[in-house]
Write a protein that holds these residues in place. Structure first.
Motif, PDB file in Angstrom:
ATOM      1  N   VAL A  33      -4.285 -83.917  27.274  1.00  0.00           N
ATOM      2  CA  VAL A  33      -4.148 -83.332  28.393  1.00  0.00           C
ATOM      3  C   VAL A  33      -5.103 -82.268  29.164  1.00  0.00           C
ATOM      4  O   VAL A  33      -5.294 -81.567  28.184  1.00  0.00           O
ATOM      5  N   PRO A  34      -5.433 -82.518  29.891  1.00  0.00           N
ATOM      6  CA  PRO A  34      -7.528 -82.085  29.911  1.00  0.00           C
ATOM      7  C   PRO A  34      -7.671 -80.294  30.529  1.00  0.00           C
ATOM      8  O   PRO A  34      -6.884 -80.078  31.356  1.00  0.00           O
ATOM      9  N   THR A  35      -8.122 -79.720  29.919  1.00  0.00           N
ATOM     10  CA  THR A  35      -8.740 -78.213  29.801  1.00  0.00           C
ATOM     11  C   THR A  35      -9.092 -78.268  31.667  1.00  0.00           C
ATOM     12  O   THR A  35     -10.449 -79.555  31.897  1.00  0.00           O
ATOM     13  N   PRO A  36      -9.070 -78.155  32.838  1.00  0.00           N
ATOM     14  CA  PRO A  36      -9.803 -78.519  33.986  1.00  0.00           C
ATOM     15  C   PRO A  36     -10.974 -77.725  34.066  1.00  0.00           C
ATOM     16  O   PRO A  36     -11.200 -76.813  32.742  1.00  0.00           O
ATOM     17  N   PHE A 148     -15.041 -69.867  34.904  1.00  0.00           N
ATOM     18  CA  PHE A 148     -14.215 -71.515  34.336  1.00  0.00           C
ATOM     19  C   PHE A 148     -14.105 -70.388  32.341  1.00  0.00           C
ATOM     20  O   PHE A 148     -13.594 -71.094  32.674  1.00  0.00           O
ATOM     21  N   LYS A 149     -15.340 -69.940  32.463  1.00  0.00           N
ATOM     22  CA  LYS A 149     -15.171 -69.092  30.939  1.00  0.00           C
ATOM     23  C   LYS A 149     -13.618 -68.119  30.516  1.00  0.00           C
ATOM     24  O   LYS A 149     -13.005 -69.094  30.230  1.00  0.00           O
ATOM     25  N   VAL A 150     -12.963 -68.128  32.341  1.00  0.00           N
ATOM     26  CA  VAL A 150     -12.380 -67.232  31.764  1.00  0.00           C
ATOM     27  C   VAL A 150     -10.872 -68.026  31.796  1.00  0.00           C
ATOM     28  O   VAL A 150      -9.947 -67.766  31.186  1.00  0.00           O
ATOM     29  N   MET A 151     -10.811 -68.800  32.410  1.00  0.00           N
ATOM     30  CA  MET A 151     -10.024 -70.111  32.661  1.00  0.00           C
ATOM     31  C   MET A 151      -9.555 -70.919  31.896  1.00  0.00           C
ATOM     32  O   MET A 151      -8.846 -71.151  31.302  1.00  0.00           O
ATOM     33  N   THR A 153     -10.813 -70.231  28.309  1.00  0.00           N
ATOM     34  CA  THR A 153     -10.478 -68.595  27.518  1.00  0.00           C
ATOM     35  C   THR A 153      -9.048 -69.083  27.458  1.00  0.00           C
ATOM     36  O   THR A 153      -8.420 -68.751  26.489  1.00  0.00           O
ATOM     37  N   LEU A 154      -8.590 -68.687  29.039  1.00  0.00           N
ATOM     38  CA  LEU A 154      -6.909 -69.067  28.929  1.00  0.00           C
ATOM     39  C   LEU A 154      -6.242 -70.244  28.368  1.00  0.00           C
ATOM     40  O   LEU A 154      -5.228 -69.933  27.496  1.00  0.00           O
ATOM     41  N   THR A 155      -7.089 -71.072  28.615  1.00  0.00           N
ATOM     42  CA  THR A 155      -6.352 -72.647  29.319  1.00  0.00           C
ATOM     43  C   THR A 155      -5.843 -72.533  27.246  1.00  0.00           C
ATOM     44  O   THR A 155      -5.033 -73.388  26.641  1.00  0.00           O
ATOM     45  N   LEU A 156      -7.278 -72.217  26.748  1.00  0.00           N
ATOM     46  CA  LEU A 156      -6.779 -73.066  25.668  1.00  0.00           C
ATOM     47  C   LEU A 156      -6.471 -72.294  24.079  1.00  0.00           C
ATOM     48  O   LEU A 156      -5.819 -72.502  23.808  1.00  0.00           O
ATOM     49  N   THR A 157      -6.488 -70.665  24.556  1.00  0.00           N
ATOM     50  CA  THR A 157      -5.714 -69.289  24.496  1.00  0.00           C
ATOM     51  C   THR A 157      -4.355 -69.588  23.819  1.00  0.00           C
ATOM     52  O   THR A 157      -4.022 -69.851  23.167  1.00  0.00           O
ATOM     53  N   SER A 158      -3.685 -70.454  25.297  1.00  0.00           N
ATOM     54  CA  SER A 158      -2.018 -70.784  25.060  1.00  0.00           C
ATOM     55  C   SER A 158      -2.119 -72.084  24.765  1.00  0.00           C
ATOM     56  O   SER A 158      -0.904 -72.373  24.002  1.00  0.00           O
ATOM     57  N   GLY A 159      -3.064 -72.631  24.329  1.00  0.00           N
ATOM     58  CA  GLY A 159      -2.235 -74.271  24.324  1.00  0.00           C
ATOM     59  C   GLY A 159      -2.403 -73.955  22.953  1.00  0.00           C
ATOM     60  O   GLY A 159      -1.638 -74.858  21.883  1.00  0.00           O
TER      61      GLY A 159
END
Length: 433
Positions: A33-36, A148-151, A153-159
């Motif tokens: 599942v790719p990061t946006p 992009f940085k915030v999104m 960071t949130l995506t990678l942290t959640s994963g």
């Protein structure tokens, strides 16, 4: 009754195995599942230029999630790094040391702090990677900027936090150590692509048949060496004095205390790799000549990398053994139940003797792990093999597999079934009836 029958007929064991397989499947789906906000084609080109660097090593432990820049790109390494930090702090920080002595409640509190530390490390690593991706050539980020940085960071942290949760659930409701199994699955998932690339190199003439046979022989030899040493142990003889309680006689038995050559298992190389990869990964994205030079020295197979790697392995072998194997507690339990080592007085002398033996065994185990982790990489570089073969990955594959099988064996033995493997050394009571 055989262990294979036990796998089918014990509902609880069957549920645990199915649950573990489902969680591993969820992990492997999430890897794709790719990061946006990232151009996948450009990212593949960037990683193609980074082969042989720290990113290839980090990508191995993430199961290919980093090169796809999926939601699981950070993997479980932030959790492992946080665990290392808090285990070290339990030695030097009295508050955590006292918590560790409080039993189950204290360990739960330390686990909670470890989770907080994981989130913090994820934020730092995620923001650093997101910032670095905006300066790659060719451009990877479709719409660079703060959003992009915030999104990202949130995506990678959640994963990564979700992977931490999956690992804990697998340890509690499945079979084996959840975090180790996630790393195992990530490494094992790279085997088919590695075989495919090897065959492509052979067809193109870049890799000779002799080199393939030689590398295969080294891999098989490494497997046999790991299995042989992992099952080795120093057995200290233990005697129990006879006690008469009423009309019954208790004790008088002879047994032994097995001390494994590699008590710490696969934890030292995982911890060591995690510590080296963390600064190297962040440093790769920092536009500083000195930082870039330091990162270059920390590439797998380099002299500085190997020295640090071996040093950290030796340190964590002793550290993790001291944390998990309390010689004072073992000596107190032996004294409590009337056990003693022949020629050694109970109590403190027994603890000192066990510590004396264990420290020397641990040295042999540390040397063994260091050789397994360093020599195959040195061999492939000397032979100029155009793909990566690391002893660390082989050690993790074999070590986690052996630990998981041992847990299944223990589960079967407690329910009067024979061992999981036909010629296993461990046999249930049903095997003797």
């Amino acid at each position: 009754m055989s262990g294979a029958d036990g796998l089918v007929k014990i509902p609880e064991l069957r549920k645990r195995i199915i649950f573990t397989l489902i969680m591993l499947a969820v992990y492997r789906i999430g890897v794709h599942v790719p990061t946006p906000g990232v151009d996948s084609a450009a990212l593949q080109q960037v990683f193609a230029n980074m082969k042989g660097t720290i990113f290839g090593w980090f990508n191995l432990f993430s199961g290919g999630a980093l090169e796809r820049f999926s939601i699981f790109a950070l993997g479980v390494m932030p959790y492992i790094s946080s665990s290392i930090i808090f285990q070290l702090l339990t030695v030097v920080w009295p508050y955590l040391h006292d918590l560790q002595k409080e039993g189950e409640q204290g360990r739960k509190k330390i686990t909670q702090y470890t989770r907080y530390g994981t989130v913090l490390l994820c934020v730092v690593q995620g923001f650093g990677i997101a910032s670095g991706l905006q300066h790659t050539t060719p451009p990877v980020v479709t719409h660079p900027g703060l959003f992009f940085k915030v999104m990202t960071t949130l995506t990678l942290t959640s994963g990564s936090v979700f992977l931490m949760w999956i690992g804990e659930q697998m340890s509690e409701r499945g079979i084996g150590n959840g975090i180790s199994l996630l790393i195992y699955a990530g490494i094992a998932a790279r085997i088919p692509s590695g075989l495919g690339s090897t065959m492509s190199l052979y067809r193109s003439g870049e890799l000779s048949f002799f080199k393939i046979l030689l590398v295969l022989a080294v891999i098989v030899g490494t497997f046999f060496c790991i299995i042989f040493v992992e099952q080795g142990a120093r057995r200290i003889p233990i005697q129990y004095a006879k006690r008469i309680v009423g009309r019954k006689v208790y004790g008088g038995q002879n047994t032994n205390l097995p001390l494994k050559v590699n008590t710490s298992g696969v934890i030292p190389p995982i911890f060591a790799s995690s510590l080296i990869m963390f600064p190297a990964t962040i440093g790769t994205f920092i536009a500083s000549e000195k930082v870039q030079q330091l990162t270059a020295f920390l590439q797998p197979g380099g002299m500085l990398y190997n020295i640090l790697f071996v040093g950290l392995i030796v340190f964590f072998c002793y550290f993790y053994t001291a944390v998990t194997f309390k010689t004072d507690d073992v000596a107190d339990n032996l004294k409590k139940y009337g056990g003693f080592i022949p020629g050694i007085r109970p109590g403190l002398p027994t603890a000192q003797y066990i510590d004396y033996v264990l420290s020397r065994i641990t040295l042999g185990g540390a040397v063994y792990i260091s050789l397994i982790c360093v020599l195959p990489t040195f061999f492939t570089q000397t032979m100029k093999v155009p793909f990566y073969f690391g002893g660390t990955s082989v050690l993790i594959l074999v070590g986690v597999a052996l630990d998981t099988v041992a847990q299944i064996e223990t589960f079967l033995l407690t329910r009067n079934y024979g061992g999981f493997m036909k010629h296993s050394r461990m046999k249930g009571r049903a095997a003797y009836t």
